[in-house]
Design a protein around this motif. Structure first.
Motif, PDB file in Angstrom:
ATOM      1  N   LYS A  58       0.824  -1.212   0.000  1.00  0.00           N
ATOM      2  CA  LYS A  58       0.000   0.000   0.000  1.00  0.00           C
ATOM      3  C   LYS A  58       0.856   1.258   0.000  1.00  0.00           C
ATOM      4  O   LYS A  58       0.567   2.212  -0.733  1.00  0.00           O
ATOM      5  CB  LYS A  58      -0.950   0.007   1.192  1.00  0.00           C
ATOM      6  N   LEU A  59       1.909   1.274   0.794  1.00  0.00           N
ATOM      7  CA  LEU A  59       2.795   2.434   0.846  1.00  0.00           C
ATOM      8  C   LEU A  59       3.454   2.675  -0.510  1.00  0.00           C
ATOM      9  O   LEU A  59       3.478   3.805  -1.006  1.00  0.00           O
ATOM     10  CB  LEU A  59       3.863   2.249   1.920  1.00  0.00           C
ATOM     11  N   MET A  60       3.962   1.614  -1.117  1.00  0.00           N
ATOM     12  CA  MET A  60       4.616   1.748  -2.415  1.00  0.00           C
ATOM     13  C   MET A  60       3.622   2.203  -3.480  1.00  0.00           C
ATOM     14  O   MET A  60       3.943   3.049  -4.314  1.00  0.00           O
ATOM     15  CB  MET A  60       5.260   0.420  -2.832  1.00  0.00           C
ATOM     16  N   LEU A  61       2.415   1.658  -3.449  1.00  0.00           N
ATOM     17  CA  LEU A  61       1.388   2.043  -4.416  1.00  0.00           C
ATOM     18  C   LEU A  61       1.049   3.525  -4.284  1.00  0.00           C
ATOM     19  O   LEU A  61       0.960   4.248  -5.274  1.00  0.00           O
ATOM     20  CB  LEU A  61       0.138   1.180  -4.213  1.00  0.00           C
ATOM     21  N   SER A  67       3.917  10.206  -6.977  1.00  0.00           N
ATOM     22  CA  SER A  67       5.034  10.704  -7.772  1.00  0.00           C
ATOM     23  C   SER A  67       4.620  10.916  -9.222  1.00  0.00           C
ATOM     24  O   SER A  67       4.963  11.943  -9.826  1.00  0.00           O
ATOM     25  CB  SER A  67       6.207   9.728  -7.693  1.00  0.00           C
ATOM     26  N   ILE A  68       3.873   9.981  -9.781  1.00  0.00           N
ATOM     27  CA  ILE A  68       3.414  10.123 -11.167  1.00  0.00           C
ATOM     28  C   ILE A  68       2.479  11.313 -11.303  1.00  0.00           C
ATOM     29  O   ILE A  68       2.597  12.107 -12.247  1.00  0.00           O
ATOM     30  CB  ILE A  68       2.739   8.820 -11.649  1.00  0.00           C
ATOM     31  N   VAL A  69       1.557  11.477 -10.353  1.00  0.00           N
ATOM     32  CA  VAL A  69       0.627  12.613 -10.396  1.00  0.00           C
ATOM     33  C   VAL A  69       1.397  13.929 -10.316  1.00  0.00           C
ATOM     34  O   VAL A  69       1.110  14.883 -11.059  1.00  0.00           O
ATOM     35  CB  VAL A  69      -0.421  12.505  -9.261  1.00  0.00           C
ATOM     36  N   LEU A 108       8.285  17.565  -4.300  1.00  0.00           N
ATOM     37  CA  LEU A 108       7.450  16.507  -3.726  1.00  0.00           C
ATOM     38  C   LEU A 108       7.602  15.190  -4.489  1.00  0.00           C
ATOM     39  O   LEU A 108       7.622  14.116  -3.880  1.00  0.00           O
ATOM     40  CB  LEU A 108       5.988  16.946  -3.705  1.00  0.00           C
ATOM     41  N   SER A 109       7.735  15.278  -5.797  1.00  0.00           N
ATOM     42  CA  SER A 109       7.922  14.075  -6.596  1.00  0.00           C
ATOM     43  C   SER A 109       9.249  13.396  -6.252  1.00  0.00           C
ATOM     44  O   SER A 109       9.300  12.173  -6.062  1.00  0.00           O
ATOM     45  CB  SER A 109       7.882  14.435  -8.079  1.00  0.00           C
ATOM     46  N   VAL A 110      10.303  14.176  -6.163  1.00  0.00           N
ATOM     47  CA  VAL A 110      11.613  13.611  -5.816  1.00  0.00           C
ATOM     48  C   VAL A 110      11.591  13.054  -4.395  1.00  0.00           C
ATOM     49  O   VAL A 110      12.145  11.988  -4.125  1.00  0.00           O
ATOM     50  CB  VAL A 110      12.726  14.671  -5.988  1.00  0.00           C
ATOM     51  N   PHE A 111      10.908  13.746  -3.479  1.00  0.00           N
ATOM     52  CA  PHE A 111      10.790  13.258  -2.099  1.00  0.00           C
ATOM     53  C   PHE A 111      10.102  11.893  -2.077  1.00  0.00           C
ATOM     54  O   PHE A 111      10.562  10.969  -1.399  1.00  0.00           O
ATOM     55  CB  PHE A 111      10.022  14.273  -1.252  1.00  0.00           C
ATOM     56  N   CYS A 112       9.005  11.754  -2.836  1.00  0.00           N
ATOM     57  CA  CYS A 112       8.307  10.468  -2.912  1.00  0.00           C
ATOM     58  C   CYS A 112       9.227   9.386  -3.470  1.00  0.00           C
ATOM     59  O   CYS A 112       9.239   8.256  -2.974  1.00  0.00           O
ATOM     60  CB  CYS A 112       7.060  10.584  -3.787  1.00  0.00           C
ATOM     61  N   VAL A 115      11.827   8.349  -0.771  1.00  0.00           N
ATOM     62  CA  VAL A 115      11.197   7.532   0.272  1.00  0.00           C
ATOM     63  C   VAL A 115      10.896   6.134  -0.264  1.00  0.00           C
ATOM     64  O   VAL A 115      11.171   5.131   0.393  1.00  0.00           O
ATOM     65  CB  VAL A 115       9.922   8.214   0.820  1.00  0.00           C
ATOM     66  N   LYS A 116      10.354   6.066  -1.463  1.00  0.00           N
ATOM     67  CA  LYS A 116       9.986   4.750  -2.014  1.00  0.00           C
ATOM     68  C   LYS A 116      11.220   3.886  -2.267  1.00  0.00           C
ATOM     69  O   LYS A 116      11.176   2.679  -2.109  1.00  0.00           O
ATOM     70  CB  LYS A 116       9.118   4.931  -3.244  1.00  0.00           C
ATOM     71  N   MET A 117      12.335   4.490  -2.649  1.00  0.00           N
ATOM     72  CA  MET A 117      13.549   3.717  -2.875  1.00  0.00           C
ATOM     73  C   MET A 117      14.112   3.155  -1.571  1.00  0.00           C
ATOM     74  O   MET A 117      14.777   2.121  -1.574  1.00  0.00           O
ATOM     75  CB  MET A 117      14.612   4.566  -3.573  1.00  0.00           C
ATOM     76  N   ASN A 118      13.835   3.807  -0.454  1.00  0.00           N
ATOM     77  CA  ASN A 118      14.293   3.288   0.830  1.00  0.00           C
ATOM     78  C   ASN A 118      13.533   2.040   1.248  1.00  0.00           C
ATOM     79  O   ASN A 118      14.029   1.244   2.034  1.00  0.00           O
ATOM     80  CB  ASN A 118      14.192   4.358   1.910  1.00  0.00           C
TER      81      ASN A 118
END
Length: 137
Positions: A58-61, A67-69, A108-112, A115-118
């Motif tokens: 759910k977090l990754m989704l 990020s896409i939005v 915000l996109s880069v932040f997402c 976080v997702k890569m972690n």
């Protein structure tokens, strides 16, 4: 002969067109944005294929979708920015505000993405059939 070469280099540097440089820079940045959008789409496909088996599904989704939005919104804002003329001083203020929104969406996109890569997207998910464990691609 050396003086002539220096003059040629001097003339080339003076003749450098700032608009041409900015255009090339913008095109290169656009290509990098497309690469990031493609990577996000690929990660979204992967996470949807894996489904609930992924530990942070759910977090990754949410992070990938957000990020896409943000990337799409940034693209729309930048296209809108090109439609406004910078010649008028009133328009400059509008362009500065639009630019700040674009910067915020990019941040915000880069932040997402960070976080997702972690949380990782491990392409090898172990599956057990009987007593044998193997990795499904």
């Amino acid at each position: 002969m050396a003086q002539m070469a220096e003059r040629v280099n001097e003339n080339e540097m003076k003749a450098m067109d700032a608009n041409r440089y900015a255009t090339k820079k913008t095109i290169a940045q656009g290509m990098l944005d497309i690469a990031l959008l493609t990577a996000n789409a690929s990660q979204l496909k992967y996470i949807l294929q894996v489904g609930e088996q992924h530990q942070f599904y759910k977090l990754m989704l949410i992070l990938i979708s957000l990020s896409i939005v943000m990337q799409v919104l940034t693209g729309v804002i930048l296209v809108a920015q090109t439609l406004v003329s910078i010649e008028k001083s009133r328009n400059r203020e509008i362009l500065f505000v639009i630019n700040h929104f674009a910067d915020a969406f990019i941040f915000l996109s880069v932040f997402c993405d960070v976080v997702k890569m972690n949380f990782g997207l491990d392409p090898a998910i172990p599956h057990k059939e009987g007593d044998v464990e193997f990795f499904k691609p």
